[in-house]
Write a protein that holds these residues in place. Structure first.
Motif, PDB file in Angstrom:
ATOM      1  N   CYS A   1     -41.614   8.263  26.838  1.00  0.00           N
ATOM      2  CA  CYS A   1     -41.341   8.937  28.118  1.00  0.00           C
ATOM      3  C   CYS A   1     -42.538   8.882  29.060  1.00  0.00           C
TER       4      CYS A   1
ATOM      5  N   CYS B   1     -45.422   8.724  23.276  1.00  0.00           N
ATOM      6  CA  CYS B   1     -43.971   8.806  23.406  1.00  0.00           C
ATOM      7  C   CYS B   1     -43.547   7.848  24.534  1.00  0.00           C
TER       8      CYS B   1
ATOM      9  N   CYS C   1     -38.819  15.914  24.064  1.00  0.00           N
ATOM     10  CA  CYS C   1     -38.351  15.462  25.370  1.00  0.00           C
ATOM     11  C   CYS C   1     -37.048  14.702  25.153  1.00  0.00           C
TER      12      CYS C   1
ATOM     13  N   HIS D   1     -43.719  17.334  21.992  1.00  0.00           N
ATOM     14  CA  HIS D   1     -44.884  17.289  22.869  1.00  0.00           C
ATOM     15  C   HIS D   1     -45.537  18.671  22.824  1.00  0.00           C
TER      16      HIS D   1
ATOM     17  N   ARG E   1     -45.135  10.955  29.028  1.00  0.00           N
ATOM     18  CA  ARG E   1     -45.897  12.222  29.082  1.00  0.00           C
ATOM     19  C   ARG E   1     -47.118  12.061  28.176  1.00  0.00           C
TER      20      ARG E   1
HETATM   21 ZN   LIG Z   1     -41.628  12.197  25.360  1.00  0.00          ZN
END
Ligand SMILES: [Zn+2]
Length: 371
Positions: free
Chosen positions: A264, A262, A203, A210, A266
């Motif tokens: 992010c 992570c 990502c 991922h 996700r």
């Molecule tokens: Zn990520």
């Protein structure tokens, strides 16, 4: 195989049960093709797909056509992580290219066999004509195009939104070369042609891959045990979309390090790193095996090294094939040899200058060739 283990399929009900099933290797699948690799309960067999195989031995499997829709949907998902909505024009260096790639994904194909230093100028003209928003594929082939751009012999007349690399290990330093040549971020995408499936992608944080859980179940094992996050092991993949020829706990031939969360947000599982093919080991004089990521060309030399490949013929000896750029000289050669000696002292190094490093039959330029 299930009978031998006194198992019935009814007993496999959840993720932990899967570890009771045996690990499947490429050699087992080759030996069982065709009748042993197809589901006996299905009348349809799908289409036979053949890959050249990185070891030079062809590998055949049955492809389930009904998996196409989920594969395309997954591609849209992965493209969205690049910041690219569906319909934007893409150009990709890869061997297999289908009507769906062309019509649904709006992807134009470049064959890795057609890319060499001699053909790069005409490929850049094609890119300028096609005006892609995304450029992806084998990093070695993309690197050849990037070299030409960085040497100021041609100009790009399009604005790339993002790029992705796939099919080969993304060598240290190559990502930054691609990003500086194309003025766009590049993301590593991981899939496997022999299971005809995406496995995962980075990502925007680029902190690992991922996994796409709608397509594959991924395990990282040491022997028969799952490794802990941060540890390295063999990568096993279970393809969840191929009902014709189900590959369960398939040992894909790569090693990986299991990741954690992570930033992010996700929640898909993470692989921190794909370490490389399990065959990517250099044998030192003492017989020790050193992983290929321990060896690389110093980043400061990259502007004068257009391409390189390690070749090991004899134990304890490593030849570096180098396609030299315009500023390559004997001082730089000595600097590279000194740097490599620091990577592993127990190896004799030799540099051989070549005009071209051609792709293998599989269309790849492996970082290490063992002859
Ligand atoms: Zn990520």
């Amino acid at each position: 195989m299930l009978k031998k283990r006194k198992l019935s399929i009814e007993k496999i009900r959840n993720y932990s049960d899967i570890t009771r099933l045996p690990i499947i290797t490429k050699e087992m699948l080759r030996a069982s093709f065709p009748d042993g690799v197809v589901s006996p309960h299905l009348k349809r067999r799908g289409k036979v797909f053949q890959t050249a195989g990185s070891s030079g031995q062809p590998f055949r499997f049955f492809y389930d056509k009904s998996a196409s829709a989920i594969s395309i949907a997954t591609r849209f998902l992965l493209d969205s992580w690049l910041g690219v909505p569906p319909g934007h024009k893409q150009m990709a260096v890869r061997i297999f290219h289908t009507w769906a790639d062309r019509l649904i994904l709006n992807e134009v194909n470049l064959s890795p066999f057609d890319i060499s230093s001699a053909t790069v100028p005409s490929i850049i003209s094609t890119l300028n004509r096609e005006q892609p928003h995304v450029l992806g594929g084998h990093p070695s082939a993309l690197g050849l195009i990037a070299n030409e751009i960085r040497q100021d012999t041609c100009e790009l007349s399009f604005k790339l939104k993002a790029g992705f690399t796939t099919a080969e290990t993304l060598l240290p330093g190559l990502r930054s070369r691609l990003e500086s040549a194309f003025h766009a971020p590049f993301f590593d995408r991981y899939g496997a042609s022999e299971i005809n499936s995406y496995v995962g992608q980075e990502c925007e944080h680029k902190s690992g891959l991922h996994i796409v859980p709608q397509m594959v179940l991924v395990e990282v094992v040491n022997g028969s045990d799952h490794v802990a996050p941060g540890e390295k092991g063999k990568l096993l993949v279970t393809n969840l979309t191929n009902y014709v020829s189900p590959l369960i706990r398939y040992e894909i031939g790569d090693e990986a390090v299991l990741g954690e969360e992570c930033p992010c947000g996700r929640t898909f599982p993470m692989l921190k790193q794909i370490v490389g093919r399990t065959v990517d080991y250099v044998k030192t004089k003492s017989g020790a095996l050193r992983p290929l990521p321990d060896f690389h060309i110093p980043l400061t030399a990259w502007d004068s090294v257009l391409q390189y490949e390690f070749v090991q013929v004899h134990q304890g000896e490593l030849t570096v094939l180098i396609v030299p750029g315009k500023n390559f000289d004997s001082r730089l050669e000595a600097k590279i040899l000194k740097y490599l000696a620091g990577c592993a002292a127990d190896v004799d190094y030799r540099i051989e200058l070549v005009s071209e490093i051609p792709p293998t039959r599989a269309g790849k330029r492996p970082a290490l060739r063992i002859d």
